[in-house]
Every structure is written in C-alpha cells, then in structure tokens.
Design a protein around this motif. Structure first.
Motif, PDB file in Angstrom:
ATOM      1  N   GLY A 138     -11.558  -4.305 -11.819  1.00 13.80           N
ATOM      2  CA  GLY A 138     -10.342  -4.555 -11.211  1.00 13.80           C
ATOM      3  C   GLY A 138     -10.302  -3.527 -10.052  1.00 13.80           C
ATOM      4  O   GLY A 138      -9.328  -3.684  -9.056  1.00 13.80           O
ATOM      5  N   ASP A 139     -11.235  -2.582  -9.947  1.00 14.33           N
ATOM      6  CA  ASP A 139     -11.323  -1.683  -8.753  1.00 14.33           C
ATOM      7  C   ASP A 139     -11.709  -2.562  -7.522  1.00 14.33           C
ATOM      8  O   ASP A 139     -12.793  -3.394  -7.538  1.00 14.33           O
ATOM      9  CB  ASP A 139     -12.401  -0.866  -8.958  1.00 14.33           C
ATOM     10  CG  ASP A 139     -11.772   0.291  -9.881  1.00 14.33           C
ATOM     11  OD1 ASP A 139     -10.788   0.291 -10.276  1.00 14.33           O
ATOM     12  OD2 ASP A 139     -12.768   1.095 -10.288  1.00 14.33           O
ATOM     13  N   VAL A 140     -11.096  -2.081  -6.279  1.00 11.33           N
ATOM     14  CA  VAL A 140     -11.284  -2.934  -4.994  1.00 11.33           C
ATOM     15  C   VAL A 140     -12.371  -1.803  -4.501  1.00 11.33           C
ATOM     16  O   VAL A 140     -11.860  -0.717  -4.285  1.00 11.33           O
ATOM     17  CB  VAL A 140     -10.224  -3.156  -4.209  1.00 11.33           C
ATOM     18  CG1 VAL A 140     -10.378  -3.514  -2.890  1.00 11.33           C
ATOM     19  CG2 VAL A 140      -9.291  -3.942  -4.988  1.00 11.33           C
ATOM     20  N   TYR A 141     -13.365  -2.417  -3.741  1.00  9.80           N
ATOM     21  CA  TYR A 141     -14.358  -1.471  -2.866  1.00  9.80           C
ATOM     22  C   TYR A 141     -14.596  -1.872  -1.554  1.00  9.80           C
ATOM     23  O   TYR A 141     -14.357  -3.054  -1.294  1.00  9.80           O
ATOM     24  CB  TYR A 141     -15.672  -1.663  -3.700  1.00  9.80           C
ATOM     25  CG  TYR A 141     -16.061  -0.664  -4.882  1.00  9.80           C
ATOM     26  CD1 TYR A 141     -16.688   0.529  -4.803  1.00  9.80           C
ATOM     27  CD2 TYR A 141     -15.337  -1.224  -6.166  1.00  9.80           C
ATOM     28  CE1 TYR A 141     -16.634   1.458  -5.850  1.00  9.80           C
ATOM     29  CE2 TYR A 141     -15.629  -0.447  -7.081  1.00  9.80           C
ATOM     30  CZ  TYR A 141     -16.171   0.947  -7.161  1.00  9.80           C
ATOM     31  OH  TYR A 141     -16.064   1.617  -8.357  1.00  9.80           O
ATOM     32  N   SER A 142     -14.754  -0.988  -0.832  1.00 14.01           N
ATOM     33  CA  SER A 142     -15.167  -1.103   0.672  1.00 14.01           C
ATOM     34  C   SER A 142     -16.642  -1.033   0.653  1.00 14.01           C
ATOM     35  O   SER A 142     -17.145  -0.066   0.108  1.00 14.01           O
ATOM     36  CB  SER A 142     -14.370  -0.013   1.628  1.00 14.01           C
ATOM     37  OG  SER A 142     -14.999  -0.201   2.803  1.00 14.01           O
ATOM     38  N   ILE A 143     -17.156  -1.950   1.179  1.00 16.44           N
ATOM     39  CA  ILE A 143     -18.813  -2.076   1.159  1.00 16.44           C
ATOM     40  C   ILE A 143     -19.413  -1.344   2.208  1.00 16.44           C
ATOM     41  O   ILE A 143     -18.949  -1.707   3.310  1.00 16.44           O
ATOM     42  CB  ILE A 143     -19.278  -3.614   1.032  1.00 16.44           C
ATOM     43  CG1 ILE A 143     -18.528  -4.422  -0.097  1.00 16.44           C
ATOM     44  CG2 ILE A 143     -20.609  -3.611   1.226  1.00 16.44           C
ATOM     45  CD1 ILE A 143     -18.718  -3.546  -1.217  1.00 16.44           C
ATOM     46  N   HIS A 144     -20.241  -0.489   1.927  1.00 17.80           N
ATOM     47  CA  HIS A 144     -21.029   0.538   2.969  1.00 17.80           C
ATOM     48  C   HIS A 144     -22.566  -0.175   3.123  1.00 17.80           C
ATOM     49  O   HIS A 144     -22.978   0.242   4.414  1.00 17.80           O
ATOM     50  CB  HIS A 144     -20.826   2.053   2.695  1.00 17.80           C
ATOM     51  CG  HIS A 144     -21.851   2.259   1.506  1.00 17.80           C
ATOM     52  ND1 HIS A 144     -23.146   2.137   1.263  1.00 17.80           N
ATOM     53  CD2 HIS A 144     -21.443   2.731   0.291  1.00 17.80           C
ATOM     54  CE1 HIS A 144     -23.523   2.320   0.232  1.00 17.80           C
ATOM     55  NE2 HIS A 144     -22.517   2.945  -0.553  1.00 17.80           N
ATOM     56  N   SER A 145     -23.059  -1.000   2.667  1.00 16.50           N
ATOM     57  CA  SER A 145     -24.350  -1.554   2.751  1.00 16.50           C
ATOM     58  C   SER A 145     -24.361  -3.039   2.198  1.00 16.50           C
ATOM     59  O   SER A 145     -24.023  -3.251   1.135  1.00 16.50           O
ATOM     60  CB  SER A 145     -25.300  -0.645   2.445  1.00 16.50           C
ATOM     61  OG  SER A 145     -25.225  -0.433   1.020  1.00 16.50           O
ATOM     62  N   VAL A 146     -25.005  -3.861   2.820  1.00 14.41           N
ATOM     63  CA  VAL A 146     -25.402  -5.092   2.183  1.00 14.41           C
ATOM     64  C   VAL A 146     -26.997  -5.175   2.014  1.00 14.41           C
ATOM     65  O   VAL A 146     -27.550  -4.853   3.134  1.00 14.41           O
ATOM     66  CB  VAL A 146     -24.781  -6.321   2.790  1.00 14.41           C
ATOM     67  CG1 VAL A 146     -23.388  -6.228   2.628  1.00 14.41           C
ATOM     68  CG2 VAL A 146     -25.036  -6.287   4.291  1.00 14.41           C
ATOM     69  N   VAL A 147     -27.484  -5.744   1.150  1.00 18.22           N
ATOM     70  CA  VAL A 147     -29.036  -6.030   1.088  1.00 18.22           C
ATOM     71  C   VAL A 147     -29.258  -7.143   0.095  1.00 18.22           C
ATOM     72  O   VAL A 147     -28.342  -7.763  -0.386  1.00 18.22           O
ATOM     73  CB  VAL A 147     -29.516  -4.837   0.280  1.00 18.22           C
ATOM     74  CG1 VAL A 147     -29.066  -4.806  -1.226  1.00 18.22           C
ATOM     75  CG2 VAL A 147     -31.276  -4.576   0.524  1.00 18.22           C
TER      76      VAL A 147
END
Length: 198
Positions: free
Chosen positions: A85-94
C-alpha cells in the motif's frame, strides 16, 4: 502542458481514469486511452500493457509527444521493511544485464526506492532474492519506459504502489490489494500533477 501517464494493466488504467475523471476515447486499437483537461493541463492516460515501446510510439505518432512522461502502476517489494500500500517515488531503474539509470526524484514527500524491470512475474522466494540484488522494488515495464523518455529527451518520473511481496503469495496478494493500492497511487498523482508548474 501535456502530461502522459502510462499504466500497464487495465485495472490500473480504470483506477487512474476514475480518479482523474478522464474520458475514454477510441484512438488506438490495441491500447486504452483517456484524457482530461484542467487548469491549462492536458492529462493523458495510456494503458501500455507490457509493451511500453509500441504503445508510446503510437502515442507519439498521434500527438507528436508530451511534455512529461509518468510511469505508474503496481509493483512488488523485494526487501523487508516495505509495506503493501506504500507509494514510492523511483530514484533509479535497472534491468538485469543493462546499466542502471538514475532519476532525479521530485520533491514529492514520498519515500524513494529503486526498481528493477523483470522479464516475468516474481512469485517465489528464490526469484525474489535473485532480483533483490538490483533494487528494492520490481515491475515489468519501467526500464523500457525510461529508455523511451530518455530517447525523446522529455522529463520522466516514476511512481509505483506496492501490492505484494513478490513471493509465493504474490498472485493472491496482488488481486486483493490492486484496486485500493491503485486508488491511493492515482489520488496522489492527481494532486501532484495539479501542482506541476506550467
């Protein structure tokens, strides 16, 4: 200002459409599309399925682009301490085998995490541990969407909501949590995009 928000699955698309009050239009035969206008902004919602490149190429041909691309939708957690249920802002994608791409997360007030694009569902402890060496969260589209935005030279942001722990109970947890989690994600995104400068 034109904002494009992509959603992988149909249920995610419908949650976004409901929250944004967007009207669905029959523009693309293979991908669902909806739009809403407000305060000088056009918000476009595109269900990309598991084909972000194909859907985005069609979108670009029709609209000649967008000012900002938002990757959105559900994700699994790969590490302890992350709550469904937590919403996250993404700082990196791999993506395994490819270089990690660092993002500049906006000042959103959300916790930040990395996300790994997987080639399929992560639904066992073995697969979870294997993917956890790359990032805290997993999805199946984020890396390709990020590459597309980078190629087009437009702003890219990724916001994801956790629906499961990417383990043996993933399918059951995903089905149970998807709608309430996505409603939370898209309520956040509606407020966040309303505050973007024009």
């Amino acid at each position: 200002m034109r904002i494009l928000i992509i959603t992988p699955m149909l249920k995610e698309f419908h949650c976004a459409r409901e929250v944004f009050g967007a009207k669905e239009e029959s523009l693309f035969s293979d991908y669902r599309f909806a739009s809403a206008s407000r305060k000088g902004q056009e918000v476009h919602l595109l269900q990309c399925g598991f084909d972000p490149e194909g859907s985005l190429e069609l979108y670009w041909k029709h609209f000649s682009g967008a000012d900002c691309l938002f990757d959105s939708g559900s994700c699994g957690s790969l590490v302890e301490g992350i709550t469904v249920g937590d919403v996250y802002s993404i700082h990196s994608v791999v993506r395994p085998g490819d270089d990690q791409i660092m993002l500049m997360p906006p000042d959103s007030g959300l916790p930040s995490a990395g996300i790994v694009e997987t080639g399929g569902a992560v639904d066992s402890e073995k697969a979870r541990k294997k993917m956890a060496v790359y990032a805290e969260l997993c999805s199946m589209e984020s890396y390709r969407a990020c590459l597309f935005a980078r190629d087009k030279g437009i702003d890219f942001m990724s916001f994801r909501v956790v629906t499961d722990r990417a383990d043996g109970s993933m399918k059951e947890d995903f089905r149970k949590n998807l709608r309430p989690a996505c409603q939370k994600l898209y309520r956040f995104l509606r407020t966040f995009t309303e505050n973007l400068s024009h």
